[in-house]
Design a protein around this motif. Structure first.
Motif, PDB file in Angstrom:
ATOM      1  N   ILE A 121       0.826  -1.213   0.000  1.00  0.00           N
ATOM      2  CA  ILE A 121       0.000   0.000   0.000  1.00  0.00           C
ATOM      3  C   ILE A 121       0.859   1.262   0.000  1.00  0.00           C
ATOM      4  O   ILE A 121       0.406   2.311  -0.440  1.00  0.00           O
ATOM      5  CB  ILE A 121      -0.989   0.027   1.177  1.00  0.00           C
ATOM      6  N   ASN A 143      -3.214   3.219  -3.858  1.00  0.00           N
ATOM      7  CA  ASN A 143      -3.944   2.308  -4.733  1.00  0.00           C
ATOM      8  C   ASN A 143      -5.184   1.799  -4.002  1.00  0.00           C
ATOM      9  O   ASN A 143      -5.565   2.337  -2.963  1.00  0.00           O
ATOM     10  CB  ASN A 143      -3.052   1.149  -5.193  1.00  0.00           C
ATOM     11  N   ASN A 144      -5.817   0.773  -4.524  1.00  0.00           N
ATOM     12  CA  ASN A 144      -7.068   0.267  -3.949  1.00  0.00           C
ATOM     13  C   ASN A 144      -6.841  -0.986  -3.104  1.00  0.00           C
ATOM     14  O   ASN A 144      -7.671  -1.892  -3.066  1.00  0.00           O
ATOM     15  CB  ASN A 144      -8.083  -0.025  -5.055  1.00  0.00           C
ATOM     16  N   THR A 145      -5.730  -1.018  -2.393  1.00  0.00           N
ATOM     17  CA  THR A 145      -5.384  -2.162  -1.557  1.00  0.00           C
ATOM     18  C   THR A 145      -5.645  -1.858  -0.084  1.00  0.00           C
ATOM     19  O   THR A 145      -5.371  -0.758   0.395  1.00  0.00           O
ATOM     20  CB  THR A 145      -3.904  -2.543  -1.744  1.00  0.00           C
ATOM     21  N   SER A 202      -4.004  -9.549   2.437  1.00  0.00           N
ATOM     22  CA  SER A 202      -4.520  -8.255   2.018  1.00  0.00           C
ATOM     23  C   SER A 202      -5.626  -8.451   0.988  1.00  0.00           C
ATOM     24  O   SER A 202      -5.890  -9.566   0.536  1.00  0.00           O
ATOM     25  CB  SER A 202      -3.392  -7.400   1.423  1.00  0.00           C
ATOM     26  N   THR A 204      -7.681  -6.491  -2.526  1.00  0.00           N
ATOM     27  CA  THR A 204      -7.802  -5.432  -3.523  1.00  0.00           C
ATOM     28  C   THR A 204      -9.278  -5.157  -3.729  1.00  0.00           C
ATOM     29  O   THR A 204     -10.045  -6.062  -4.084  1.00  0.00           O
ATOM     30  CB  THR A 204      -7.153  -5.851  -4.846  1.00  0.00           C
ATOM     31  N   THR A 206     -12.373  -3.868  -5.523  1.00  0.00           N
ATOM     32  CA  THR A 206     -12.872  -3.515  -6.854  1.00  0.00           C
ATOM     33  C   THR A 206     -13.853  -2.352  -6.753  1.00  0.00           C
ATOM     34  O   THR A 206     -14.710  -2.321  -5.874  1.00  0.00           O
ATOM     35  CB  THR A 206     -13.577  -4.720  -7.493  1.00  0.00           C
ATOM     36  N   CYS A 211      -8.187   4.186  -1.103  1.00  0.00           N
ATOM     37  CA  CYS A 211      -8.919   3.844   0.122  1.00  0.00           C
ATOM     38  C   CYS A 211      -8.803   5.021   1.086  1.00  0.00           C
ATOM     39  O   CYS A 211      -8.034   4.990   2.048  1.00  0.00           O
ATOM     40  CB  CYS A 211      -8.361   2.564   0.737  1.00  0.00           C
ATOM     41  N   GLY A 238     -12.142  -9.042  -1.053  1.00  0.00           N
ATOM     42  CA  GLY A 238     -12.211  -7.920  -1.968  1.00  0.00           C
ATOM     43  C   GLY A 238     -13.388  -7.970  -2.916  1.00  0.00           C
ATOM     44  O   GLY A 238     -13.565  -7.083  -3.747  1.00  0.00           O
TER      45      GLY A 238
END
Length: 325
Positions: A121, A143-145, A202, A204, A206, A211, A238
């Motif tokens: 992240i 990012n989207n993690t 972790s 991800t 969608t 975040c 996720g």
């Protein structure tokens, strides 16, 4: 709450009927405590903890200023983002400046860099602590993690009740653990810090780009939102379970559906309560709006319009059944 005209902020508390019960704005010298509060939470001792540009500002429940944490070493600088507290009353804050998650005690003393540029992240931005599982959810501003850590462990305390060995003692009967039978009444355990924290799988998410805000609702369900007006309910894999989207582009940390249907919404802070309602600050109408967890009919607004204000932060307090913004 951010007051645009004067570029100052304040914290307001409301009861379940939406009546204003408290305002926290100035210290004992009359100087403003906040400039632009962004994230808010409440500690176990009732302290109100606010993420403000340059500092984490903490006041006691009655509104008296206790301390402002400005980074480690003292005064080195802090650009705080998401904040939360844990079962041991630690305060955790994401620092954009150092890209770390810092831990301080309830009196403002630095304890550790809990996470440093977490793998996957890179830029920790949002936090949510699950009191049932003692897991820390950390969302990325890169990012989207979302990564999940465990840094508090539970140990049986039936045979060792020495206070010197315990940080916090809790009743297992009050904290259910998924997949296990309900413990016998009176069983207790000790909460202790783990070193180093344990990294769990972790996920991800969608449907979101970043975040910017996360909020755990159950042990395996979490709301995640970005700065592009997307709000997603997901599980630990996720997989999207529910999406709430608004067509209004631009500013907004969090979002829910428009009310009434088709009207504009400029969403800011968001939280859920003990009844699984979703509450959101709408900058356009200067209200706190409530909807149910299934995106059903909106319930009556908690607060009427107030001119020249931005409502940006929400927190939920189960014990006292009051709302602070």
């Amino acid at each position: 709450m951010y007051i645009y005209r004067t570029e100052t902020g304040k914290v307001t508390r409301y009861n379940q009927s939406g009546q204003l019960t408290q305002t926290i704005q100035n210290d004992n010298t009359g100087r403003g405590l906040y400039s632009k509060p962004s994230y808010i939470t409440e500690n176990n001792n009732g302290d109100v903890v606010v993420s403000d540009p340059g500092a984490v500002v903490v006041t006691e429940r009655g509104g008296r200023h206790r301390f402002s944490y400005r980074g480690h070493p003292s005064g080195s600088g802090l650009v705080p983002r998401g904040i939360c507290t844990d079962a041991l009353s630690h305060i955790l804050v994401c620092d954009y400046l150092t890209q770390t998650v810092q831990m301080i005690d309830s009196d403002g003393q630095f304890l550790s860099h809990l996470l440093i540029r977490p793998s996957g992240i890179f830029r920790p931005w949002s936090l949510s602590y699950n009191v049932n599982t003692h897991r820390l959810w950390v969302g990325s501003g890169y990012n989207n993690t979302v990564v999940i850590y465990r840094y508090i462990t539970r140990q049986d305390a039936l045979t060792d009740l020495n206070p010197a060995t315990a940080d916090v003692m809790e009743s297992l009967s009050e904290i259910p653990t998924p997949g296990t039978e309900k413990p016998q009444q009176g069983n207790q355990c000790l909460l202790k810090l783990m070193s180093p924290p344990e990294l769990l799988p972790s996920l991800t998410v969608t449907g979101v780009d970043y975040c910017i805000h996360i909020s755990c609702v159950t042990s395996d369900r979490v709301w995640v939102s970005d700065n592009e007006n997307n709000l997603m309910l997901t599980d630990t894999t996720g997989v999207p379970l529910h999406r709430v989207e608004d067509s209004c582009s631009g500013y907004g940390l969090h979002t829910v559906n428009r009310h009434p249907s088709g009207s504009r919404l400029e969403p800011c802070g968001i939280c859920t309560d003990a009844l699984s309602h979703i509450l959101v600050c709408d900058d356009r109408t200067n209200t706190v709006q409530m909807l149910d967890r299934d995106d059903g009919p909106i319930l009556p607004d908690h607060e009427g319009r107030k001119q020249n204000t931005f409502l940006e932060s929400l927190t939920e307090e189960d014990r006292k059944q009051t709302l602070a913004t």
